[in-house]
Each structure stands twice: as C-alpha cells, then as structure tokens.
Design a protein around this motif. Structure first.
Motif, PDB file in Angstrom:
ATOM      1  N   HIS A  62       0.851  -1.184   0.000  1.00  0.00           N
ATOM      2  CA  HIS A  62       0.000   0.000   0.000  1.00  0.00           C
ATOM      3  C   HIS A  62       0.885   1.231   0.000  1.00  0.00           C
ATOM      4  O   HIS A  62       1.770   1.374   0.845  1.00  0.00           O
ATOM      5  N   ASN A  64       1.468   5.151   0.484  1.00  0.00           N
ATOM      6  CA  ASN A  64       0.895   6.242   1.260  1.00  0.00           C
ATOM      7  C   ASN A  64       0.281   7.301   0.322  1.00  0.00           C
ATOM      8  O   ASN A  64       0.919   7.723  -0.650  1.00  0.00           O
ATOM      9  N   ILE A  66       0.018  10.369   0.623  1.00  0.00           N
ATOM     10  CA  ILE A  66       0.872  11.567   0.541  1.00  0.00           C
ATOM     11  C   ILE A  66       1.923  11.390  -0.547  1.00  0.00           C
ATOM     12  O   ILE A  66       2.216  12.317  -1.319  1.00  0.00           O
ATOM     13  N   SER A 201       8.489   5.647   5.716  1.00  0.00           N
ATOM     14  CA  SER A 201       7.265   5.114   6.308  1.00  0.00           C
ATOM     15  C   SER A 201       6.938   3.713   5.801  1.00  0.00           C
ATOM     16  O   SER A 201       6.059   3.045   6.347  1.00  0.00           O
ATOM     17  N   ALA A 202       7.635   3.267   4.754  1.00  0.00           N
ATOM     18  CA  ALA A 202       7.458   1.910   4.212  1.00  0.00           C
ATOM     19  C   ALA A 202       8.814   1.455   3.704  1.00  0.00           C
ATOM     20  O   ALA A 202       9.160   1.680   2.545  1.00  0.00           O
TER      21      ALA A 202
END
Length: 233
Positions: A62, A64, A66, A201-202
């Motif tokens: 997935h 983000n 943003i 973040s990933a």
C-alpha cells in the motif's frame, strides 16, 4: 590460502557445514574476493543471520496517499514506487506514458527479461539488466526465502537464459543514482538521471524519479510526453 583459511574450512563454509565464521574470516574472504562495501555487508548479514534479526517482509503493498499526491504534482518528472520484488505499486501520469504499451511494465524484472521489446526500449539493455538483478538481490537482503520472491526468480529463470546467467553471478548492489537511455515510440531517445529514494514510512518501498538535464533535448522530449499525456485525458 590468500584469506589465511584452510581449503577444508572454506569448503565447509561454502557447503553450509560451518555456520559461525568469525568477522575476521569474513573480512579476509571479502578482501580476497574483492567484494565492495555493499557486498561485504551483505556477506556479514548472511553469515550472522538469526531468526530474531530477520527483516520482516512488508506484505501490504500500500502506497501512502501523501506519496501518491507528491508524485502526481511532478508534471515534469516520471516517477513510480516499487517494492522489494520490483513490482510497480504506483506511478504518475508521466511514468505511465513513458512505459505505455510495454508488456510486463507492472514489474521491472519481468519487463526487462520477459519482454523482447525491452532490448529496443533500453539503449543499453545489458547494463540495465545487470543493474536490476544486482538491485533485486540488494533489496531482498536476507529475506531471500520470501515465497513471492522465489516465485519471481523461478519464473524469470524459466523464461530467460540472460536472467539465469546474471543471477548466478550473485552481484549485490542497490541502485541509488544512474543514467539511463530509453527509446520511446513517440518522443524518440531520452536520456535521464535515475534517483532512488527510500520511503521511510514503508521501508520495503522505493520511489524512483527520472529527470533530464535542464535545457537538453531529453527535457524537451519529456515535456512533449507531458503534452501528449495531457491531450489524451
């Protein structure tokens, strides 16, 4: 001999019967085998792998929102997001237009090795192929038993002798910054700089961005691609 270990010890190490080589032995082997810093680090990770230290594979691909909005705001630069297996998780309109019509463009490894058109699309196909295989190994890291990765490697091995040969070299090198030449069916030859950005973040995802030199014919070609994309909406 050059590494200062016996042939019997080295054989046991290669065969997996010696599971705890010291850092000194690993450094000596890396020096003798002329491994660069990244390959040496990979060697240490493999040698000292423990269940508790394994990196967890991100099963949720997935992106983000943003990051998606950021990519779409770049109307001058093709950009896309990949995971460890080089699946394309998302791309902006300029990137979609750049790869339009190319089979297997949903995975950069399949595109490179299973689509014959890739040999014409990439002006230096061999360099691109070797770079992507080395990047795949670096991205996989110690998670080399990820079922999805194993399935991809098996598929590529069945379908491409080139992949089998390059994969067997065991090159390990993450892409960070490279120059790439591509031949697009509508805008002609394009030479761009590729930047690979980590998405904190990933951690299993990378953001790939292409940019042409300011004022160059390639910048104008990408601008034409943007106009074509806008007119087709």
């Amino acid at each position: 001999m050059l590494a200062g270990v016996s042939s019997d010890y080295y054989s046991r190490l290669e065969q997996g019967r010696e599971r705890n080589p010291s850092d000194q032995v690993l450094e000596a082997l890396a020096r003798v085998l002329q491994l660069d810093a990244e390959a040496t680090e990979h060697l240490h990770e493999l040698a000292h792998l423990r269940a508790g230290r394994r990196r967890s594979v991100d099963r949720v691909d997935h992106v983000n929102p943003i990051v998606l909005r950021l990519m779409e705001s770049w109307d001058h630069a093709p950009a896309y997001v990949i995971n460890r297996r080089l699946d394309v998780l998302a791309r902006n309109a300029r990137a979609a237009a750049l790869y339009a019509g190319l089979e297997h463009s949903d995975n950069m490894m399949r595109l490179t090795f299973l689509n014959p058109a890739a040999h014409e699309f990439y002006l230096d196909w061999r360099q691109e192929a070797c770079s992507r295989v080395a990047h795949l190994r670096a991205m996989a890291g110690t998670d080399c038993d990820d079922p999805a990765l194993l399935e991809l490697v098996e598929e590529l091995s069945r379908g491409s002798e080139d992949f089998r040969q390059i994969w067997a070299r065991y090159d390990v090198r993450a892409r960070t910054h490279e120059s790439i030449g591509m031949r697009h069916r509508e805008i002609g030859d394009v030479f761009v700089s590729l930047e690979v950005l980590t998405i904190d973040s990933a951690s299993s995802q990378k953001l790939i961005v292409f940019q042409a030199d300011p004022g160059s014919p390639s910048e104008e070609a990408l601008a034409r691609l943007g106009r074509l994309t806008a007119s087709s909406r």
